[in-house]
Design an enzyme around this catalytic site. Structure first.
Site, PDB file in Angstrom:
ATOM      1  N   PRO A 130       0.800  -1.233   0.000  1.00 47.43           N
ATOM      2  CA  PRO A 130       0.000   0.000   0.000  1.00 47.43           C
ATOM      3  C   PRO A 130       0.828   1.275   0.000  1.00 47.43           C
ATOM      4  O   PRO A 130       0.319   2.333   0.390  1.00 47.43           O
ATOM      5  CB  PRO A 130      -0.792  -0.139   1.307  1.00 47.43           C
ATOM      6  CG  PRO A 130       0.179  -0.826   2.230  1.00 47.43           C
ATOM      7  CD  PRO A 130       0.954  -1.781   1.356  1.00 47.43           C
ATOM      8  N   GLU A 131       2.072   1.212  -0.417  1.00 48.24           N
ATOM      9  CA  GLU A 131       2.942   2.388  -0.343  1.00 48.24           C
ATOM     10  C   GLU A 131       2.330   3.611  -1.023  1.00 48.24           C
ATOM     11  O   GLU A 131       2.435   4.728  -0.503  1.00 48.24           O
ATOM     12  CB  GLU A 131       4.312   2.085  -0.967  1.00 48.24           C
ATOM     13  CG  GLU A 131       5.226   1.242  -0.101  1.00 48.24           C
ATOM     14  CD  GLU A 131       4.993  -0.249  -0.269  1.00 48.24           C
ATOM     15  OE1 GLU A 131       5.839  -1.015   0.216  1.00 48.24           O
ATOM     16  OE2 GLU A 131       3.962  -0.639  -0.868  1.00 48.24           O
TER      17      GLU A 131
END
Length: 254
Positions: A130-131
């Protein structure tokens, strides 16, 4: 630092290494990552050690980077260096590393998981990168992921940032085996014993060969591969392995 990593011998040649920050969902602090690299270095010193089973204590394998450190501009360089070193060490260590993933592996935690040689996931495990949703780039894990995941699936993983379940993770190449959570450790030990059935030096050279084949900015030249193959074929372990096969017996490794 030692308390951040729990290490114990579970069988001859097999070491269990566990992240020990359960209250922080095994967030990857700088000290934890440095402790993991130090532990790998120490285990490599004993030739009897051949397999590492990597897991996490508590509810998840790892929630990813320690975001408090990631937000501290005075620690950014050190944190990034620790992540890069850890991913490289997992891929380059002559030890075969088996990740056992329960609960979840997210962001940097998923990157550490992907850097391992074999991943065994619990049926309820969820994995995500989920960066992008946090304003971060998955640059450090890209080299690991690009060899494991097809381009379309990788784009979906990184651009959407949505978690995938264990079945989907296996489908796209992030996970090799899925088992009930209660069977994670036992399954990992069974897989470790399969590794131990191979010649110690042959397994080490095979992992090194895989590293060369998938190295960034490098391509394995055919002549180099042939030379490596021939060198291995002339080894003591190759002779014992072939003899054991012909004699229909288990090989007797050192």
């Amino acid at each position: 630092m030692a308390n951040l990593i729990l290490s114990e011998r579970v069988a001859r040649g097999v070491q269990s290494v566990t992240f020990n920050r359960p209250n922080q969902r095994n967030a990857l602090s700088i000290e934890l990552l440095e402790s993991l690299c130090l532990e790998l270095n120490q285990l490599e010193q004993d030739q009897e050690n051949r397999v590492v089973i990597l897991g996490g204590k508590g509810k998840v394998f790892s929630a990813g980077l320690d975001l408090r450190e990631a937000a501290d501009m005075t620690l950014v360089q050190r944190s990034a260096s620790a992540v890069k070193q850890t991913l490289s060490r997992l891929r380059e260590t002559p030890l075969v590393v088996i990740a056992t993933v329960h609960g979840g592996a997210f962001a940097g935690g998923a990157g550490v998981m992907a850097a391992c040689d074999i991943v065994i996931a619990a049926e309820d495990a969820r994995i995500s990168f989920p960066e992008a949703r946090r304003g971060l780039l998955p640059a450090l894990v890209m080299e690991v992921l690009r060899h494991k995941v097809r381009e379309g699936d990788l784009r979906e993983l990184l651009l959407l940032g949505e978690p995938v379940d264990a079945a989907r993770a296996q489908q796209i190449g992030l996970v090799q085996r899925i088992v009930p959570a209660a069977q994670l450790r036992d399954t990992a030990i069974v897989v470790a014993r399969s590794v131990l059935a191979g010649g110690p030096e042959t397994i080490r050279q095979t992992k090194a060969l895989l590293g060369v084949a998938f190295a960034e900015h490098e391509s394995a030249e055919e002549d180099d591969l042939i030379d490596l193959h021939l060198a291995a074929r002339h080894s003591d372990e190759a002779r014992e392995g072939l003899a054991a096969f012909l004699q229909k017996r288990d090989p007797k490794w050192p």
